[in-house]
Enzyme design. Structure first.
Site, PDB file in Angstrom:
ATOM      1  N   HIS A  37       1.767   7.117   1.673  1.00 30.48           N
ATOM      2  CA  HIS A  37       0.674   8.048   1.641  1.00 30.48           C
ATOM      3  C   HIS A  37       0.429   8.799   3.088  1.00 30.48           C
ATOM      4  O   HIS A  37       0.945   8.240   3.911  1.00 30.48           O
ATOM      5  CB  HIS A  37      -0.442   7.439   1.047  1.00 30.48           C
ATOM      6  CG  HIS A  37      -1.273   6.603   2.039  1.00 30.48           C
ATOM      7  ND1 HIS A  37      -0.611   5.204   2.323  1.00 30.48           N
ATOM      8  CD2 HIS A  37      -2.409   6.772   2.813  1.00 30.48           C
ATOM      9  CE1 HIS A  37      -1.439   4.684   3.163  1.00 30.48           C
ATOM     10  NE2 HIS A  37      -2.392   5.356   3.592  1.00 30.48           N
ATOM     11  N   ARG A  81       0.904  -1.106  -0.019  1.00 30.76           N
ATOM     12  CA  ARG A  81       0.081  -0.143  -0.045  1.00 30.76           C
ATOM     13  C   ARG A  81       0.912   1.291  -0.105  1.00 30.76           C
ATOM     14  O   ARG A  81       1.473   1.550   1.078  1.00 30.76           O
ATOM     15  CB  ARG A  81      -1.178  -0.016   1.381  1.00 30.76           C
ATOM     16  CG  ARG A  81      -1.693   1.390   1.208  1.00 30.76           C
ATOM     17  CD  ARG A  81      -2.741   1.491   0.300  1.00 30.76           C
ATOM     18  NE  ARG A  81      -3.629   2.702   0.539  1.00 30.76           N
ATOM     19  CZ  ARG A  81      -3.475   3.721   0.033  1.00 30.76           C
ATOM     20  NH1 ARG A  81      -2.357   3.820  -0.474  1.00 30.76           N
ATOM     21  NH2 ARG A  81      -4.268   4.741   0.585  1.00 30.76           N
ATOM     22  N   HIS A  93      -3.195  11.232   5.214  1.00 23.62           N
ATOM     23  CA  HIS A  93      -4.547  11.659   4.819  1.00 23.62           C
ATOM     24  C   HIS A  93      -4.901  12.371   6.062  1.00 23.62           C
ATOM     25  O   HIS A  93      -4.432  12.399   7.254  1.00 23.62           O
ATOM     26  CB  HIS A  93      -5.394  10.395   4.623  1.00 23.62           C
ATOM     27  CG  HIS A  93      -4.931   9.102   5.283  1.00 23.62           C
ATOM     28  ND1 HIS A  93      -5.229   8.962   6.742  1.00 23.62           N
ATOM     29  CD2 HIS A  93      -4.664   7.848   4.915  1.00 23.62           C
ATOM     30  CE1 HIS A  93      -4.731   7.641   7.064  1.00 23.62           C
ATOM     31  NE2 HIS A  93      -4.460   7.185   5.926  1.00 23.62           N
ATOM     32  N   GLU A 135     -10.552   5.497   1.958  1.00 24.66           N
ATOM     33  CA  GLU A 135      -9.206   4.847   1.493  1.00 24.66           C
ATOM     34  C   GLU A 135      -8.825   5.324   0.058  1.00 24.66           C
ATOM     35  O   GLU A 135      -7.769   5.127  -0.437  1.00 24.66           O
ATOM     36  CB  GLU A 135      -9.066   3.539   1.577  1.00 24.66           C
ATOM     37  CG  GLU A 135      -8.011   2.634   1.225  1.00 24.66           C
ATOM     38  CD  GLU A 135      -6.751   3.067   2.333  1.00 24.66           C
ATOM     39  OE1 GLU A 135      -7.158   3.691   3.466  1.00 24.66           O
ATOM     40  OE2 GLU A 135      -5.574   2.559   2.151  1.00 24.66           O
ATOM     41  N   HIS A 184       2.778   6.953   5.962  1.00 20.86           N
ATOM     42  CA  HIS A 184       3.117   5.749   6.442  1.00 20.86           C
ATOM     43  C   HIS A 184       3.078   5.018   5.178  1.00 20.86           C
ATOM     44  O   HIS A 184       2.588   5.225   3.776  1.00 20.86           O
ATOM     45  CB  HIS A 184       2.069   5.257   7.186  1.00 20.86           C
ATOM     46  CG  HIS A 184       0.503   5.638   6.906  1.00 20.86           C
ATOM     47  ND1 HIS A 184      -0.010   6.818   7.149  1.00 20.86           N
ATOM     48  CD2 HIS A 184      -0.300   4.831   6.438  1.00 20.86           C
ATOM     49  CE1 HIS A 184      -1.027   6.810   6.734  1.00 20.86           C
ATOM     50  NE2 HIS A 184      -1.535   5.703   6.211  1.00 20.86           N
ATOM     51  N   GLU A 217      -5.561   7.013  11.312  1.00 23.01           N
ATOM     52  CA  GLU A 217      -5.759   5.427  10.932  1.00 23.01           C
ATOM     53  C   GLU A 217      -5.420   4.504  12.138  1.00 23.01           C
ATOM     54  O   GLU A 217      -4.288   4.474  12.684  1.00 23.01           O
ATOM     55  CB  GLU A 217      -4.878   5.394   9.737  1.00 23.01           C
ATOM     56  CG  GLU A 217      -4.880   3.762   9.219  1.00 23.01           C
ATOM     57  CD  GLU A 217      -4.012   3.514   8.065  1.00 23.01           C
ATOM     58  OE1 GLU A 217      -4.065   4.677   7.052  1.00 23.01           O
ATOM     59  OE2 GLU A 217      -3.226   2.503   7.876  1.00 23.01           O
TER      60      GLU A 217
HETATM   61 MN    MN Z   1      -3.210   5.173   5.320  1.00 22.51          MN
END
Ligand code: MN
Ligand code: MN
Length: 415
Positions: A126, A123, A128, A194, A171, A132
């Site tokens: 990124h 993943r 946000h 997401e 992360h 999380e």
């Molecule tokens: Mn995340």
């Protein structure tokens, strides 16, 4: 378990089995308090027919919606949702699906994401707007995160572990081991998606190469081959050993508190012969300042006792087994719904609720709250810590019987 109703109550009463209770309670309303009575148990045969179009596979999953207990009453916002029918975004390297407030209006406090990463699946790096929180259900995952003081944290997590990344902390996640991993993410914002995160590839592709050159102190050509479309999830190579990755980022020092936590390794804060509750909030998982969680295990025949939460809505992720939950609110309102693995439930703050294991195996689910510290009021605890004369005359129950109610909020009953 056959529910009590007016009819079977009268049968019991006639047999003398509960004669004392029948004498003191209103026999006409015992186990079915509403006028007109609700619930199929008190309806005539014609009222129970359901000849219209239906999907038997789906309908069979919800016996308590199609045939509610007679004590259910009134309307309530839908508090059941599921990852099972959430649309999957599948890419090389893994997949994700989510249930946000757009899909599930009652879920205002948090949104949920279910993700799998193959062995080596990444993943993308990124960040946000929301914090999380995540719970690992399968396999192994390597997480990386950087704090605001430039301290990096790299750790491997396994089934039963948590991570927490405060809002804005950058992360990455990677599935490792032989089979990668699966986990559920909870964002501390019901609208968070997401599919709407700030990606390292997006920013680089949308910055002029000469600015990149100046920013990173290297020639513009360095960025000739960067991806022009985001990666989001992509198939990567298995990383090296954890210690090598940790050494590689150690120059900034270690964060004061770990960003990961073993929830299944925590000592239960409530435990009885019928089950246990394991807690992770900011008191023991210090970085988790906006999410508290309880891993609840209810053995067959067990009941998660009647209770409520004064400080937050409860968002549930059902992990194994099967059960049903009844939610109570002013009105009166009471509704019962059935849950299975992969399902999601929400209980609004201060709404009373209890959960029954309706299966033959352990029932396990996560209860997640957008709050720093977990709070619960046990119904039984309250009634045993109120002057007995007050409770006795309110409920028309002998004080000596009140003495037998469980004390100290056992969590899962029978104790
Ligand atoms: Mn995340
Ligand atoms: Mn609860």
């Amino acid at each position: 378990m056959a529910p009590f109703s007016r009819r079977n109550m009268l049968a019991f009463g006639a047999a003398g089995a509960v004669a004392a209770t029948a004498a003191s309670a209103n026999a006409a309303s015992f186990g079915n308090p509403d006028e007109p009575p609700q619930g199929a148990i008190d309806a005539n045969a014609g009222s129970r027919l359901d000849p219209g179009p239906k999907n038997p596979a789906l309908a069979s999953q919800f016996p308590d919606a199609t045939n509610p207990p007679a004590t259910d009453v009134g309307d309530m916002p839908q508090f059941w949702a599921s990852f099972n029918n959430a649309h999957k975004r599948i890419q090389d390297g893994g997949w994700a699906r989510q249930v946000t407030q757009t899909d599930f209006p009652i879920s205002k406090a948090v949104s949920g994401v279910n993700m799998r990463l193959n062995a080596g699946g990444i993943r993308e790096l990124h960040w946000h707007q929301a914090a999380e929180w995540a719970f690992m259900t399968n396999g192994l995952c390597r997480v990386t995160v950087l704090d605001t003081q430039g301290r990096a944290y790299v750790q491997d997590v396994r089934a039963g572990d948590l991570w927490f990344f405060p809002a804005g902390y950058p992360h990455s996640l990677q599935g490792i081991g032989t089979d990668g991993c699966e986990f559920v993410i909870v964002f501390d914002d019901g609208a968070a998606s997401e599919y709407n995160t700030l990606l390292v590839t997006d920013w680089l592709a949308h910055t002029p190469p000469e600015v990149l050159a100046l920013n990173f102190g290297v020639p513009p050509e360095t960025f000739r081959s960067i991806p022009l479309n985001d990666l989001w999830i992509f198939q990567g190579k298995a990383p090296g050993s954890l210690s090598i990755d940790q050494e590689a980022v150690a120059s900034g020092g270690l964060p004061a508190n770990p960003f990961t936590f073993s929830l299944t390794g925590a000592t239960p804060h409530r435990s009885s012969r019928s089950g246990s509750l394991r807690l992770a909030d900011s008191t023991n998982f210090k970085v988790s300042k906006t999410i508290a969680a309880v891993l609840e295990t209810i053995k067959p025949g067990g009941l998660r006792e009647m209770h409520w939460h004064p400080n937050a809505d409860e968002w549930q992720y059902w992990i194994k087994g099967e059960g049903r939950m009844t939610v109570f609110n002013a009105g009166p309102r009471a509704q019962t719904m059935d849950f299975r693995p992969g399902d999601i439930g929400v209980v609004k703050r201060n709404n009373g609720h209890y959960i029954q294991n309706t299966g033959t195996t352990d029932l396990q689910f996560l209860a997640v709250f957008k709050v720093a510290e977990y709070e619960e009021i046990s119904f039984s605890d309250w009634l045993t810590r109120t002057p007995p004369a007050m409770v006795a005359q309110t409920l028309n129950i002998d004080p000596s019987v009140l003495q037998r109610f469980p004390r100290d909020a056992p969590g899962v009953v029978p104790v």
